[in-house]
Write an enzyme that holds these catalytic residues in place. Sequence first.
Site, PDB file in Angstrom:
ATOM      1  N   LYS A 296      18.351 -97.434 -35.504  1.00 12.04           N
ATOM      2  CA  LYS A 296      19.638 -97.844 -36.086  1.00 12.04           C
ATOM      3  C   LYS A 296      20.668 -98.100 -34.990  1.00 12.04           C
ATOM      4  O   LYS A 296      21.361 -99.121 -35.000  1.00 12.04           O
ATOM      5  CB  LYS A 296      20.162 -96.760 -37.037  1.00 12.04           C
ATOM      6  CG  LYS A 296      19.400 -96.656 -38.336  1.00 12.04           C
ATOM      7  CD  LYS A 296      19.939 -95.500 -39.175  1.00 12.04           C
ATOM      8  CE  LYS A 296      19.205 -95.364 -40.487  1.00 12.04           C
ATOM      9  NZ  LYS A 296      19.765 -94.274 -41.321  1.00 12.04           N
TER      10      LYS A 296
ATOM     11  N   ALA B 243      22.735 -91.876 -37.111  1.00  8.65           N
ATOM     12  CA  ALA B 243      22.123 -90.641 -37.598  1.00  8.65           C
ATOM     13  C   ALA B 243      21.173 -90.959 -38.737  1.00  8.65           C
ATOM     14  O   ALA B 243      21.354 -91.938 -39.460  1.00  8.65           O
ATOM     15  CB  ALA B 243      23.199 -89.669 -38.082  1.00  8.65           C
ATOM     16  N   ASP B 244      20.173 -90.131 -38.876  1.00  9.22           N
ATOM     17  CA  ASP B 244      19.289 -90.217 -40.033  1.00  9.22           C
ATOM     18  C   ASP B 244      18.913 -88.797 -40.435  1.00  9.22           C
ATOM     19  O   ASP B 244      18.591 -87.976 -39.581  1.00  9.22           O
ATOM     20  CB  ASP B 244      18.034 -91.033 -39.740  1.00  9.22           C
ATOM     21  CG  ASP B 244      17.383 -91.488 -41.035  1.00  9.22           C
ATOM     22  OD1 ASP B 244      17.784 -92.553 -41.541  1.00  9.22           O
ATOM     23  OD2 ASP B 244      16.529 -90.759 -41.570  1.00  9.22           O
ATOM     24  N   THR B 245      18.996 -88.524 -41.728  1.00  7.99           N
ATOM     25  CA  THR B 245      18.738 -87.180 -42.249  1.00  7.99           C
ATOM     26  C   THR B 245      17.601 -87.224 -43.249  1.00  7.99           C
ATOM     27  O   THR B 245      17.553 -88.111 -44.104  1.00  7.99           O
ATOM     28  CB  THR B 245      20.004 -86.612 -42.925  1.00  7.99           C
ATOM     29  OG1 THR B 245      21.060 -86.591 -41.965  1.00  7.99           O
ATOM     30  CG2 THR B 245      19.773 -85.206 -43.462  1.00  7.99           C
TER      31      THR B 245
END
Length: 185
Positions: A50, A66-68
């Site tokens: 990203k 960010a990725d969660t």
Amino acid sequence: MIILASHSPRRQELLKRIVPDFESHPASINERALPVLDPPAYVQSLATAKGQSLVPSYPGATIIAADTMVAFQGKLLGKPHDRAEAKQMITALGGQTHQVYTGLWVRLDNGSVRQQVVTTDVTFWPLSEADVESYLAEDAYQDKAGAYGIQDAGALLVKSIQGDFYNVMGLPSSTLYRMLLAEPQ
């Protein structure tokens, strides 16, 4: 200039606490094209993809991505496609401990890159069928990894957390703040 590689209202809200002035631009990546690795490596690869996708458009900017994801018994739980899938997720998590992983990728305006994965253990109360149905009736499971948001009705499911509360919301603020500092960590 600071760019957040997301349109998530939760991430925007949390970032405003650290950096009041930023722009939000979602990254356009094909998440399915990335290999599914172990949960920490996978969220880090998504955050990296990203962030890197926005570098050509914002070469001199600080970019935050960010990725969660939620993981339970080694399996990733993304956003449920429908109510039935949300019910399966919440039922499975009842009375159990699962992990929430957020991969952070920061490219500072000087070109240096910092990455980190933050992990939080979340334990749910044992849940009856009525508990699950009551929660699902709120529609709070929609657009949430693991079918819950700790900041919404999902808070009633949570018995305890070990780690960063804001990580469970999608942006571990204290870790990100330290990553944004100019000095090496």
